[in-house]
Design a protein around this motif. Structure first.
Motif, short mmCIF file in Angstrom:
data_model
loop_
_atom_site.label_atom_id
_atom_site.label_comp_id
_atom_site.label_asym_id
_atom_site.label_seq_id
_atom_site.Cartn_x
_atom_site.Cartn_y
_atom_site.Cartn_z
N ASN A 259 0.85 -1.18 0.00
CA ASN A 259 0.00 0.00 0.00
C ASN A 259 0.89 1.23 0.00
O ASN A 259 1.86 1.32 0.76
CB ASN A 259 -0.89 0.04 1.24
N PHE A 260 0.54 2.17 -0.87
CA PHE A 260 1.29 3.41 -0.95
C PHE A 260 0.32 4.57 -0.77
O PHE A 260 -0.81 4.53 -1.25
CB PHE A 260 1.99 3.56 -2.30
N ARG A 261 0.76 5.59 -0.14
CA ARG A 261 -0.04 6.80 0.03
C ARG A 261 0.75 7.93 -0.59
O ARG A 261 1.94 8.08 -0.34
CB ARG A 261 -0.28 7.07 1.51
N VAL A 262 0.07 8.75 -1.37
CA VAL A 262 0.72 9.85 -2.07
C VAL A 262 0.22 11.16 -1.47
O VAL A 262 -0.98 11.34 -1.26
CB VAL A 262 0.39 9.80 -3.58
N TYR A 263 1.14 12.05 -1.21
CA TYR A 263 0.80 13.37 -0.70
C TYR A 263 1.30 14.41 -1.70
O TYR A 263 2.40 14.93 -1.59
CB TYR A 263 1.45 13.60 0.67
N PRO A 264 0.46 14.75 -2.69
CA PRO A 264 0.91 15.70 -3.71
C PRO A 264 0.97 17.12 -3.16
O PRO A 264 0.24 17.49 -2.24
CB PRO A 264 -0.15 15.58 -4.80
N THR A 265 1.84 17.90 -3.78
CA THR A 265 1.95 19.32 -3.44
C THR A 265 0.72 20.03 -4.01
O THR A 265 0.00 19.46 -4.83
CB THR A 265 3.23 19.92 -4.04
N PRO A 266 0.46 21.25 -3.60
CA PRO A 266 -0.70 21.97 -4.15
C PRO A 266 -0.66 22.10 -5.67
O PRO A 266 -1.71 21.97 -6.33
CB PRO A 266 -0.61 23.35 -3.48
N ASP A 267 0.51 22.33 -6.26
CA ASP A 267 0.60 22.40 -7.71
C ASP A 267 0.29 21.06 -8.36
O ASP A 267 -0.38 20.99 -9.40
CB ASP A 267 2.00 22.85 -8.15
N GLN A 268 0.74 19.99 -7.75
CA GLN A 268 0.45 18.66 -8.26
C GLN A 268 -1.03 18.32 -8.11
O GLN A 268 -1.61 17.65 -8.98
CB GLN A 268 1.31 17.62 -7.54
N GLN A 269 -1.66 18.80 -7.04
CA GLN A 269 -3.09 18.57 -6.86
C GLN A 269 -3.88 19.23 -7.98
O GLN A 269 -4.84 18.64 -8.50
CB GLN A 269 -3.55 19.12 -5.51
N VAL A 270 -3.49 20.43 -8.36
CA VAL A 270 -4.17 21.13 -9.45
C VAL A 270 -4.00 20.36 -10.76
O VAL A 270 -4.95 20.14 -11.51
CB VAL A 270 -3.64 22.58 -9.59
N ALA A 271 -2.77 19.92 -11.04
CA ALA A 271 -2.50 19.18 -12.27
C ALA A 271 -3.27 17.85 -12.30
O ALA A 271 -3.83 17.48 -13.33
CB ALA A 271 -1.00 18.92 -12.41
N LEU A 272 -3.33 17.16 -11.17
CA LEU A 272 -4.08 15.91 -11.11
C LEU A 272 -5.57 16.14 -11.29
O LEU A 272 -6.25 15.38 -11.98
CB LEU A 272 -3.81 15.20 -9.78
N ALA A 273 -6.10 17.20 -10.69
CA ALA A 273 -7.52 17.51 -10.84
C ALA A 273 -7.86 17.81 -12.29
O ALA A 273 -8.90 17.36 -12.80
CB ALA A 273 -7.89 18.69 -9.94
N GLN A 274 -7.00 18.55 -12.99
CA GLN A 274 -7.23 18.85 -14.40
C GLN A 274 -7.18 17.58 -15.24
O GLN A 274 -8.01 17.37 -16.12
CB GLN A 274 -6.20 19.85 -14.92
N THR A 275 -6.21 16.72 -14.96
CA THR A 275 -6.07 15.48 -15.72
C THR A 275 -7.27 14.58 -15.52
O THR A 275 -7.83 14.04 -16.48
CB THR A 275 -4.79 14.75 -15.29
N PHE A 276 -7.71 14.40 -14.27
CA PHE A 276 -8.86 13.54 -14.01
C PHE A 276 -10.14 14.15 -14.56
O PHE A 276 -11.04 13.44 -15.02
CB PHE A 276 -9.00 13.26 -12.52
N GLY A 277 -10.24 15.48 -14.54
CA GLY A 277 -11.40 16.15 -15.12
C GLY A 277 -11.47 15.92 -16.62
O GLY A 277 -12.54 15.64 -17.17
N CYS A 278 -10.34 16.02 -17.30
CA CYS A 278 -10.29 15.76 -18.74
C CYS A 278 -10.66 14.31 -19.04
O CYS A 278 -11.40 14.03 -19.99
CB CYS A 278 -8.91 16.07 -19.30
N ALA A 279 -10.15 13.39 -18.25
CA ALA A 279 -10.46 11.98 -18.46
C ALA A 279 -11.95 11.71 -18.27
O ALA A 279 -12.56 10.95 -19.03
CB ALA A 279 -9.64 11.12 -17.50
N ARG A 280 -12.56 12.37 -17.31
CA ARG A 280 -13.99 12.19 -17.07
C ARG A 280 -14.81 12.72 -18.24
O ARG A 280 -15.79 12.09 -18.69
CB ARG A 280 -14.41 12.90 -15.78
N VAL A 281 -14.41 13.87 -18.79
CA VAL A 281 -15.13 14.45 -19.92
C VAL A 281 -15.03 13.54 -21.14
O VAL A 281 -16.02 13.28 -21.83
CB VAL A 281 -14.58 15.86 -20.24
#
Length: 67
Positions: A6-28
């Motif tokens: 099991n791994f837990r990831v703690y992204p930085t705020p900039d990485q959180q924004v990039a991940l949110a955009q990527t997952f949003g694009c994938a959902r669309v």
């Protein structure tokens, strides 16, 4: 013997924004794909994965609001 890690990831705020955009694009893209398949099913047309990709992803890249 089976091992599990099991791994837990703690992204930085900039990485959180990039991940949110990527997952949003994938959902669309997924929703567009699903909608195209539903319309094809209702019209009793069989679409291959390549045809769906051509219709959905390629056309989305060409539209100014999705680029």
């Amino acid at each position: 013997m089976q091992l599990r890690y099991n791994f837990r990831v703690y992204p930085t705020p900039d990485q959180q924004v990039a991940l949110a955009q990527t997952f949003g694009c994938a959902r669309v893209v997924y929703n567009d794909n699903l909608r195209a398949r539903e319309h094809a099913y209702a019209a009793e047309v069989k679409l291959s994965d390549t045809e769906v990709q051509r219709r959905v992803v390629t056309e989305a890249k060409r539209s100014p609001e999705r680029s």
